[in-house]
Motif scaffolding. Structure first.
Motif, PDB file in Angstrom:
ATOM      1  N   GLY A   1       0.816  -1.215   0.000  1.00 24.13           N
ATOM      2  CA  GLY A   1       0.000   0.000   0.000  1.00 24.13           C
ATOM      3  C   GLY A   1       0.846   1.261   0.000  1.00 24.13           C
ATOM      4  O   GLY A   1       0.566   2.219  -0.718  1.00 24.13           O
ATOM      5  N   TYR A   2       1.905   1.251   0.801  1.00 24.41           N
ATOM      6  CA  TYR A   2       2.821   2.386   0.845  1.00 24.41           C
ATOM      7  C   TYR A   2       3.498   2.583  -0.513  1.00 24.41           C
ATOM      8  O   TYR A   2       3.601   3.694  -1.019  1.00 24.41           O
ATOM      9  CB  TYR A   2       3.873   2.171   1.938  1.00 24.41           C
ATOM     10  N   TRP A   3       3.939   1.487  -1.107  1.00 26.11           N
ATOM     11  CA  TRP A   3       4.617   1.547  -2.403  1.00 26.11           C
ATOM     12  C   TRP A   3       3.686   2.087  -3.483  1.00 26.11           C
ATOM     13  O   TRP A   3       4.070   2.928  -4.284  1.00 26.11           O
ATOM     14  CB  TRP A   3       5.133   0.156  -2.777  1.00 26.11           C
ATOM     15  N   ARG A   4       2.437   1.614  -3.497  1.00 21.60           N
ATOM     16  CA  ARG A   4       1.484   2.108  -4.501  1.00 21.60           C
ATOM     17  C   ARG A   4       1.185   3.585  -4.295  1.00 21.60           C
ATOM     18  O   ARG A   4       1.048   4.333  -5.254  1.00 21.60           O
ATOM     19  CB  ARG A   4       0.195   1.298  -4.461  1.00 21.60           C
ATOM     20  N   THR A   5       1.065   4.010  -3.029  1.00 23.77           N
ATOM     21  CA  THR A   5       0.825   5.424  -2.748  1.00 23.77           C
ATOM     22  C   THR A   5       2.021   6.256  -3.213  1.00 23.77           C
ATOM     23  O   THR A   5       1.860   7.290  -3.843  1.00 23.77           O
ATOM     24  CB  THR A   5       0.586   5.645  -1.241  1.00 23.77           C
ATOM     25  N   PHE A   6       3.218   5.785  -2.906  1.00 25.72           N
ATOM     26  CA  PHE A   6       4.437   6.479  -3.323  1.00 25.72           C
ATOM     27  C   PHE A   6       4.500   6.576  -4.841  1.00 25.72           C
ATOM     28  O   PHE A   6       4.795   7.623  -5.401  1.00 25.72           O
ATOM     29  CB  PHE A   6       5.656   5.751  -2.767  1.00 25.72           C
TER      30      PHE A   6
ATOM     31  N   SER B   1       1.969   6.415  -7.007  1.00 23.41           N
ATOM     32  CA  SER B   1       0.932   7.283  -7.560  1.00 23.41           C
ATOM     33  C   SER B   1       1.258   8.748  -7.298  1.00 23.41           C
ATOM     34  O   SER B   1       1.000   9.600  -8.140  1.00 23.41           O
ATOM     35  CB  SER B   1      -0.443   6.923  -7.004  1.00 23.41           C
ATOM     36  N   ASP B   2       1.847   9.065  -6.116  1.00 19.13           N
ATOM     37  CA  ASP B   2       2.273  10.435  -5.842  1.00 19.13           C
ATOM     38  C   ASP B   2       3.381  10.847  -6.795  1.00 19.13           C
ATOM     39  O   ASP B   2       3.406  11.960  -7.304  1.00 19.13           O
ATOM     40  CB  ASP B   2       2.760  10.580  -4.397  1.00 19.13           C
TER      41      ASP B   2
END
Length: 156
Positions: A137-142, A144-145
Motif C-alpha cells: 500500500g505504501y509503495w502504490r501510494t508512493f 501514484s504520488d
C-alpha cells in the motif's frame, strides 16, 4: 452502492460464511501447514479435492445466480464481469503470494483458521501478511504520488 442499500442480512451471512469456511478448513485438516506443504510437494492430494469441490459449488452457484437473478441478493449490486489486465503488478503480486504460501505452508484464509485450532506460531505468518500489505500500500501510494508529480511537471 451504499451500505444502506444492502440487505440487513449482509453482515450476518458474511460472518456465518466465514465461520463455516474456518470450521471446514479445520475439520478437513487444511488449516495445518504440514498438510498444505505435503500438497505442494505432491505427497498428499487431499487439498486438491477440497479446492475442487469448492470450485464446483462456486461455479454452479455463480452460473445459476447470474442466469436467474439480475442482482446479488445481499448487496443489490448488479452482476458484472470485472476484467483485470495481466500486467506486471499481477505477476509480481502473484509470485510473492505463491512464494509466501509455499514458505509458510498456509494461505491467508487458512492462517486464521489455523490460529483457531491452536497453531499460534502461524501468527508470524499473519504478521508477515499484514506487513506485506502495508508495504504494498505504501509503495502504490508512493508510486501514484510520484506519477502525479511527473504529470504536473509535464503539464507546466
Amino acid at each position: 452502492m451504499s451500505k444502506n442499500d444492502r440487505s440487513p442480512w449482509f453482515l450476518p451471512v458474511i460472518y456465518v460464511g466465514g465461520l463455516i469456511f474456518g470450521f471446514g478448513l479445520a475439520i478437513s485438516g487444511m488449516a495445518r501447514p504440514e498438510v498444505v506443504l505435503d500438497f505442494l510437494q505432491f505427497e498428499d492430494l487431499g487439498l486438491l479435492f477440497v479446492m475442487g469441490g469448492a470450485a464446483v459449488v462456486t461455479g454452479i452457484t455463480f452460473a445459476g445466480a447470474t442466469r436467474y437473478l439480475d442482482r446479488a441478493p445481499l448487496t443489490a449490486s448488479e452482476y458484472t464481469r470485472r476484467v483485470k489486465d495481466l500486467d506486471r503488478n499481477v505477476i509480481v503480486g502473484g509470485t510473492i503470494f505463491g512464494v509466501g504460501w509455499g514458505v509458510s505452508g498456509i494461505c491467508p484464509g487458512a492462517a486464521y483458521a489455523s490460529v483457531g485450532i491452536g497453531n499460534y506460531p502461524i501468527l508470524w505468518a499473519i504478521g508477515g501478511m499484514f506487513l506485506g500489505a502495508y508495504v504494498q500500500g505504501y509503495w502504490r501510494t508512493f508510486r501514484s504520488d510520484d506519477a502525479a508529480g511527473v504529470t504536473e511537471v509535464l503539464s507546466n
